[in-house]
Each structure stands twice: as C-alpha cells, then as structure tokens.
Scaffold this motif. Structure first.
Motif, PDB file in Angstrom:
ATOM      1  N   PRO A  25       0.848  -1.204   0.000  1.00 51.08           N
ATOM      2  CA  PRO A  25       0.000   0.000   0.000  1.00 51.08           C
ATOM      3  C   PRO A  25       0.879   1.248   0.000  1.00 51.08           C
ATOM      4  O   PRO A  25       1.938   1.268   0.635  1.00 51.08           O
ATOM      5  CB  PRO A  25      -0.775  -0.102   1.319  1.00 51.08           C
ATOM      6  CG  PRO A  25      -0.595  -1.500   1.805  1.00 51.08           C
ATOM      7  CD  PRO A  25       0.673  -2.030   1.203  1.00 51.08           C
ATOM      8  N   ALA A  26       0.422   2.295  -0.679  1.00 53.57           N
ATOM      9  CA  ALA A  26       1.160   3.570  -0.656  1.00 53.57           C
ATOM     10  C   ALA A  26       1.108   4.164   0.746  1.00 53.57           C
ATOM     11  O   ALA A  26       0.172   3.916   1.512  1.00 53.57           O
ATOM     12  CB  ALA A  26       0.527   4.545  -1.643  1.00 53.57           C
ATOM     13  N   GLN A  27       2.142   4.942   1.071  1.00 49.40           N
ATOM     14  CA  GLN A  27       2.196   5.644   2.359  1.00 49.40           C
ATOM     15  C   GLN A  27       2.309   7.139   2.091  1.00 49.40           C
ATOM     16  O   GLN A  27       2.701   7.566   1.004  1.00 49.40           O
ATOM     17  CB  GLN A  27       3.429   5.192   3.148  1.00 49.40           C
ATOM     18  CG  GLN A  27       3.405   3.727   3.505  1.00 49.40           C
ATOM     19  CD  GLN A  27       4.779   3.212   3.890  1.00 49.40           C
ATOM     20  OE1 GLN A  27       5.764   3.951   3.851  1.00 49.40           O
ATOM     21  NE2 GLN A  27       4.828   1.935   4.243  1.00 49.40           N
ATOM     22  N   ALA A  28       2.034   7.906   3.152  1.00 50.31           N
ATOM     23  CA  ALA A  28       1.981   9.368   2.988  1.00 50.31           C
ATOM     24  C   ALA A  28       3.278   9.933   2.417  1.00 50.31           C
ATOM     25  O   ALA A  28       3.255  10.888   1.646  1.00 50.31           O
ATOM     26  CB  ALA A  28       1.659  10.016   4.327  1.00 50.31           C
ATOM     27  N   ASN A  29       4.423   9.331   2.768  1.00 49.63           N
ATOM     28  CA  ASN A  29       5.695   9.906   2.300  1.00 49.63           C
ATOM     29  C   ASN A  29       6.123   9.397   0.915  1.00 49.63           C
ATOM     30  O   ASN A  29       7.234   9.660   0.473  1.00 49.63           O
ATOM     31  CB  ASN A  29       6.811   9.667   3.329  1.00 49.63           C
ATOM     32  CG  ASN A  29       7.030   8.187   3.577  1.00 49.63           C
ATOM     33  OD1 ASN A  29       6.360   7.346   2.976  1.00 49.63           O
ATOM     34  ND2 ASN A  29       7.962   7.860   4.458  1.00 49.63           N
ATOM     35  N   ASP A  30       5.237   8.672   0.227  1.00 53.36           N
ATOM     36  CA  ASP A  30       5.571   8.162  -1.114  1.00 53.36           C
ATOM     37  C   ASP A  30       5.363   9.200  -2.215  1.00 53.36           C
ATOM     38  O   ASP A  30       5.759   8.960  -3.365  1.00 53.36           O
ATOM     39  CB  ASP A  30       4.699   6.944  -1.473  1.00 53.36           C
ATOM     40  CG  ASP A  30       5.132   5.692  -0.731  1.00 53.36           C
ATOM     41  OD1 ASP A  30       6.324   5.584  -0.395  1.00 53.36           O
ATOM     42  OD2 ASP A  30       4.263   4.836  -0.485  1.00 53.36           O
TER      43      ASP A  30
END
Ligand SMILES: CC(C)(COP(=O)(O)OP(=O)(O)OC[C@H]1O[C@@H](n2cnc3c(N)ncnc32)[C@H](O)[C@@H]1OP(=O)(O)O)[C@@H](O)C(=O)NCCC(=O)NCCS
Length: 300
Positions: free
Chosen positions: A7-12
């Motif tokens: 899953p993507a994360q905020a810092n991606d």
C-alpha cells in the motif's frame, strides 16, 4: 520476482510524482488526488518497489457508486516495463475484487495503447465502449446568449429516471475526469450529492456537469439531453462563472449529433479515442456471510 507491491504511504508522494512523470509525461495528476486516494476506504493505492526499495510503479483500485471496481492510475516506469509489474497490479486488483465480492471491473486506456489493452485482455477484460474526448477553453467573456431556467436537481429520485432513460440514448457510461461511471440509480445519488445534475425547468433539458476531482482545472460535461445547444450554452456559462479554464466532454464515439453540437460551440476532438474494457467475475459474488461494501467513489 525482484518487485513487490505494498500500500502507498503518505511519504511516497515525491517518488510517485517521479514515476508518473516518467511513465505518463502528458498525464500527471497524482499530486492533486494523492491524499484522496490514500484516504479512500474503498480501495488501495498500491505501489511497486524494486529490490532496492525504489518506487517503480503504482495502481489504484476504486469502487464506483454501483459497486463495480474502477482500475486507475496504473503506471510503470519505462525502464521496468515488460517485466511483469503490470501483471502484479492486475493480480492484486483481482484479489481485492474477490475479497470485496466485486464482480465487475473496468478500466480505460487510449485506443492505441496496445500494451495496456493486451494486459487487460490477459486478465479477461473485453471491450465495452469506445469514447471520444472534446475540449475547448473557457470563454473569455460571458456568453452572449444567457442560459435561463437551469437549476440543480436536489433528489436522487428526480435524477435516476433521467439517467435510466439516457442509458439507451447516450450509452452505458458518462465520463468525468476520465472516470467512466455506469448510468445507474447509485450514480444519481452521487450526482445529487456532488451538485452535478442540472435541469432546465422551462424546457426539461438536462445535463451532468462537474468534476470528480481538480474542479479548478476543468469542467466536465458528463451527459447532455434535450436541446443540445441550450445545454452547451449553460455549460459555457457555468465554466465562465466558475472561472474554470477548460471544458471537457467525453462521449460515445457513435454520438454524432452531440459531436456536431460540440463542434458548433468551439470544442475540438482530442487526438485519440479512449476505450473502456470490462471483466465480469460472477464467481466473486459475496458469500451470505459477507456484505459487499457500497461506498461511493472518492473520485477517475
Ligand atoms: C501498461 C503498463 C502499465 C504495463 O505494465 P508492464 O509492467 O510493462 O506490464 P507487464 O510486463 O506486467 O505485462 C505485459 C503484458 O502486457 C501485454 N502486452 C504487452 N505488449 C503488448 C502488445 N504490444 N500488444 C498486446 N499486449 C501486449 C501482454 O499480455 C504482456 O504479458 P505477457 O508478455 O506475459 O503476454 C506499462 O506499460 C505502463 O505504465 N505504460 C504507461 C502508462 C499506461 O499506459 N498505463 C495504462 C493505463 S492508461
């Protein structure tokens, strides 16, 4: 396989912007939708990483109001294309669909994007419809002919029968921000919620006008019915009043009367048609113990 999905994360976001810039240089919108995609409870924004942890791709599973899945924002950087990452994303989309009991999935691509189409076909998708985009800049002055009698429709019950009737006349989908919404009563609810549905009290003319996201960039005409010139004058007036720089209408390639009206009002066709592909997996139907999620799209 040297790649894996997560899953993507905020810092991606910075790395994802780079992925998008490399893979779809003429279509970059991730920064505008990233937060919305990240928060979407209906489906994951996934990313692909190589062995060194570098992001090399992304893809989003989105639920549309009718419960179908919309596969969007699929990108793999050119240096890593043809190595199975697209297939990893599709497998994850299908796994998610099965887990959520989603039996219909769709995606769109350019008519000339043979890789994207071939990838979808490999997973059982077939052509559902061909659409054509038209666009024009917002008028620089208020349109000379004022559109009067238009008002937003406030109840799904007033919109649903119009959409149902339009399924035969317009086609099965209406498009906002290149998201192909099936014309269903569930869409009527979303349209009312979002303020997309307008009717002319005098003539009965109807249109869907709005944006799934980035409303400051373009006003999308999802559907026009009745007097097409009257609908288009209203749309131009709305774009002018909202100070939106561009108007876009994506419609069935076979809708020749609407295309003639768009040309009369200064719209130009986009260089290539779009296709929407769909797959049905009746075997994914939820078991009696599972309840399908019917959340509205956040949203392509
Ligand atoms: C489309 C895209 C996501 C595919 O990702 P990818 O990692 O290169 O794809 P994969 O290597 O997993 O799969 C390739 C599959 O596509 C299909 N394919 C590839 N080239 C094809 C062609 N010329 N004709 C038909 N099918 C083709 C095949 O099924 C192939 O699998 P196979 O070799 O096992 O038969 C990638 O090319 C990309 O990001 N392109 C730019 C952005 C884009 O077009 N996004 C799609 C939606 S707009």
């Amino acid at each position: 396989m040297p790649f894996h999905l997560r899953p993507a994360q905020a810092n991606d976001l910075p790395a994802l912007q780079e992925v998008e810039k490399l893979s779809t240089p003429s279509l970059t919108y991730l920064p505008y939708v990233f937060e919305q995609f990240l928060r979407d409870p209906g489906g994951e924004l996934s990313v692909a990483e190589d062995e060194s942890g570098r992001l090399v791709g992304c893809g989003k599973f989105t639920r549309l109001p009718d419960g179908s899945a919309w596969l969007e924002t699929l990108r793999v950087i050119p240096a890593c294309q043809g190595q199975g990452i697209g297939k990893l994303f599709y497998q994850r989309f299908l796994d998610t669909a099965r887990a959520q009991g989603v039996t219909t999935l769709r995606m769109y691509t350019g008519v000339e994007n043979h890789t994207s189409r071939g990838l979808a076909e490999r997973f059982g998708f077939t052509l559902a419809e061909t659409l054509r985009g038209y666009r024009r800049p917002c008028p620089s002055e208020a349109p000379a002919l004022a559109a009067s009698g238009w008002h937003p429709l406030g109840t799904p019950a007033s919109v649903a029968p119009i959409l149902a009737a339009q399924r035969a006349a317009w086609g099965p989908f209406l498009v906002l921000n290149r998201t192909f919404y099936p014309l269903t009563s569930a869409l009527a609810e979303l349209a009312v919620q979002q303020g997309w549905a307008f009717q002319n009290a005098d003539s009965g003319d109807f249109c869907i006008l709005g944006a799934r996201f980035m409303p400051q960039q373009a006003l999308h005409l999802g559907l026009l019915s009745g007097d097409l010139d009257g609908c288009l004058i209203f749309a131009l007036q709305q774009a002018y009043q909202r100070s939106v720089p561009t108007l876009i209408c994506t419609l069935p390639a076979s809708a020749s009367a609407v295309q003639a009206a768009l040309l009369r009002h200064g719209f130009q066709p986009e260089p290539a048609d779009l296709i929407v592909m769909e797959a049905h997996f009746p075997e994914y139907v939820p078991q009696p113990s599972q309840r399908p999620r019917t959340g509205t799209a956040v949203s392509t």
